[in-house]
Design a protein around this motif. Sequence first.
Motif, PDB file in Angstrom:
ATOM      1  N   SER A  87      34.685 -28.933   4.907  1.00 26.37           N
ATOM      2  CA  SER A  87      35.570 -29.908   4.264  1.00 26.37           C
ATOM      3  C   SER A  87      34.904 -31.278   4.111  1.00 26.37           C
ATOM      4  O   SER A  87      35.443 -32.159   3.433  1.00 26.37           O
ATOM      5  CB  SER A  87      36.839 -30.062   5.108  1.00 26.37           C
ATOM      6  OG  SER A  87      36.478 -30.565   6.395  1.00 26.37           O
ATOM      7  N   ARG A  89      32.804 -34.306   2.793  1.00 24.37           N
ATOM      8  CA  ARG A  89      32.216 -34.707   1.509  1.00 24.37           C
ATOM      9  C   ARG A  89      30.694 -34.744   1.692  1.00 24.37           C
ATOM     10  O   ARG A  89      30.201 -34.906   2.808  1.00 24.37           O
ATOM     11  CB  ARG A  89      32.715 -36.091   1.106  1.00 24.37           C
ATOM     12  CG  ARG A  89      34.203 -36.137   0.777  1.00 24.37           C
ATOM     13  CD  ARG A  89      34.726 -37.580   0.811  1.00 24.37           C
ATOM     14  NE  ARG A  89      33.957 -38.450  -0.065  1.00 24.37           N
ATOM     15  CZ  ARG A  89      33.698 -39.736   0.166  1.00 24.37           C
ATOM     16  NH1 ARG A  89      34.125 -40.314   1.269  1.00 24.37           N
ATOM     17  NH2 ARG A  89      33.008 -40.448  -0.692  1.00 24.37           N
ATOM     18  N   GLU A  92      29.413 -37.424   3.836  1.00 28.81           N
ATOM     19  CA  GLU A  92      29.806 -37.226   5.239  1.00 28.81           C
ATOM     20  C   GLU A  92      28.913 -36.178   5.903  1.00 28.81           C
ATOM     21  O   GLU A  92      28.544 -36.312   7.077  1.00 28.81           O
ATOM     22  CB  GLU A  92      31.277 -36.793   5.331  1.00 28.81           C
ATOM     23  CG  GLU A  92      32.266 -37.903   4.969  1.00 28.81           C
ATOM     24  CD  GLU A  92      33.683 -37.393   4.687  1.00 28.81           C
ATOM     25  OE1 GLU A  92      34.567 -38.245   4.494  1.00 28.81           O
ATOM     26  OE2 GLU A  92      33.890 -36.159   4.644  1.00 28.81           O
ATOM     27  N   SER A 149      27.501 -28.656  -3.794  1.00 29.84           N
ATOM     28  CA  SER A 149      27.267 -29.817  -4.656  1.00 29.84           C
ATOM     29  C   SER A 149      26.499 -29.369  -5.891  1.00 29.84           C
ATOM     30  O   SER A 149      25.607 -28.526  -5.797  1.00 29.84           O
ATOM     31  CB  SER A 149      26.437 -30.887  -3.946  1.00 29.84           C
ATOM     32  OG  SER A 149      27.218 -31.593  -3.022  1.00 29.84           O
ATOM     33  N   GLU A 153      24.307 -34.671  -8.354  1.00 32.30           N
ATOM     34  CA  GLU A 153      24.925 -35.213  -7.143  1.00 32.30           C
ATOM     35  C   GLU A 153      24.124 -34.865  -5.884  1.00 32.30           C
ATOM     36  O   GLU A 153      23.889 -35.725  -5.023  1.00 32.30           O
ATOM     37  CB  GLU A 153      26.350 -34.667  -7.032  1.00 32.30           C
ATOM     38  CG  GLU A 153      27.109 -35.168  -5.836  1.00 32.30           C
ATOM     39  CD  GLU A 153      28.475 -34.479  -5.697  1.00 32.30           C
ATOM     40  OE1 GLU A 153      29.363 -34.793  -6.510  1.00 32.30           O
ATOM     41  OE2 GLU A 153      28.642 -33.617  -4.818  1.00 32.30           O
TER      42      GLU A 153
ATOM     43  N   LEU B 195      30.336 -41.738  -4.630  1.00 33.55           N
ATOM     44  CA  LEU B 195      29.898 -40.799  -3.593  1.00 33.55           C
ATOM     45  C   LEU B 195      29.872 -41.422  -2.205  1.00 33.55           C
ATOM     46  O   LEU B 195      30.110 -40.748  -1.211  1.00 33.55           O
ATOM     47  CB  LEU B 195      28.500 -40.252  -3.931  1.00 33.55           C
ATOM     48  CG  LEU B 195      28.449 -39.195  -5.029  1.00 33.55           C
ATOM     49  CD1 LEU B 195      27.009 -38.943  -5.467  1.00 33.55           C
ATOM     50  CD2 LEU B 195      29.090 -37.898  -4.553  1.00 33.55           C
TER      51      LEU B 195
END
Lengths: 198, 198
Positions: A87, A89, A92, A149, A153, B195
């Motif tokens: 979960s 991002r 993160e 991803s 990105e 981001l």
Amino acid sequence: MSHCDINYHRAMSRWEPDSAERLRAAALEIYLEQGYEQTTVAQIADRAGVTARTFFRHFADKREVLFLGSELLEQEMTAALAAAPASARPIEAVAVALDAAAEFLGSGLAHSRRRQSVIAANAELRERELIKMARLVDSLAQVLRQRGSAEPEARLVAEVGIAVLRTGFEQWVGGPDDGDLAGVLRESLARLGALVER
Amino acid sequence: MSHCDINYHRAMSRWEPDSAERLRAAALEIYLEQGYEQTTVAQIADRAGVTARTFFRHFADKREVLFLGSELLEQEMTAALAAAPASARPIEAVAVALDAAAEFLGSGLAHSRRRQSVIAANAELRERELIKMARLVDSLAQVLRQRGSAEPEARLVAEVGIAVLRTGFEQWVGGPDDGDLAGVLRESLARLGALVER
């Protein structure tokens, strides 16, 4: 023995026996004393009290003494990135990989300072370091793609993560003796957030 | 002649006469045909219809044909960064430098694609490119310090700017023939903002 020393020895013993660590310390000492280029494997082995044959059991050449850690750092960071919660991002997940980098490097400030001085003094070593960092970006981007991803990105977040690692590491190496790498990296990532805020 | 062609020729003519441009095109052609390593200066000069002496009036060696543009890119970006409004935040000033990079590179997509293929195929050239990018980070960080940024902020923002340039450039080179580098870079910077948002 301080908490840091314990962590340091625990980190070292995970992946190398004592003679490798003695060789590494001896090599850094001699590189700093007389320069990397002028140093021979025989001198390093001599200082560590082992034979050249023992040196070559641990390292392919005198350059690898400085860069074997980079391979291990890459393993630690990619493993942490892959294991970050699904979960999380991308940024993160990269923060988790930076924590792993801090755990791997953070208890060896004296070693990192010496290594940094040796590398800064030699163009070939500086180039080698750049190449290792570029590979680290590639590996992190690959794991980010495996985590879902898309490009660009994945590459962008990987590049940013390594930019944070590089600047934070430099700050830590040039900072006080009780500097906390994990804290510096987290602060650096937060600073980045503020700097690019629209 | 399209708007892009006009910009391209204007950019080129600012810093080189026709024979340099002919030599560059010839070199890229031959590098792609037979490999960079196998190519001699004599072959490049021959293909361009000039003498080897003329080659050496423009380039120090066959590698410089590929990297003279990097020097000029650095000049363009640092000049733009220095000239950005004093009120601009560091990341905004870097955005101005990225616009300058897009103006410098953006009308030469075919050239950039060829150059990228040549560099990707040769380890020594890939390393050289990494070194040029690292120098570009250093130069941008220096200008940011002159503009009043402290460390580690200056280096962090410079690293991030080049991360955006690198990923955006790759995306543009691998994208459609009518890709707009300036747009890609701006979008990439905006994406980065999203981001790393906390």
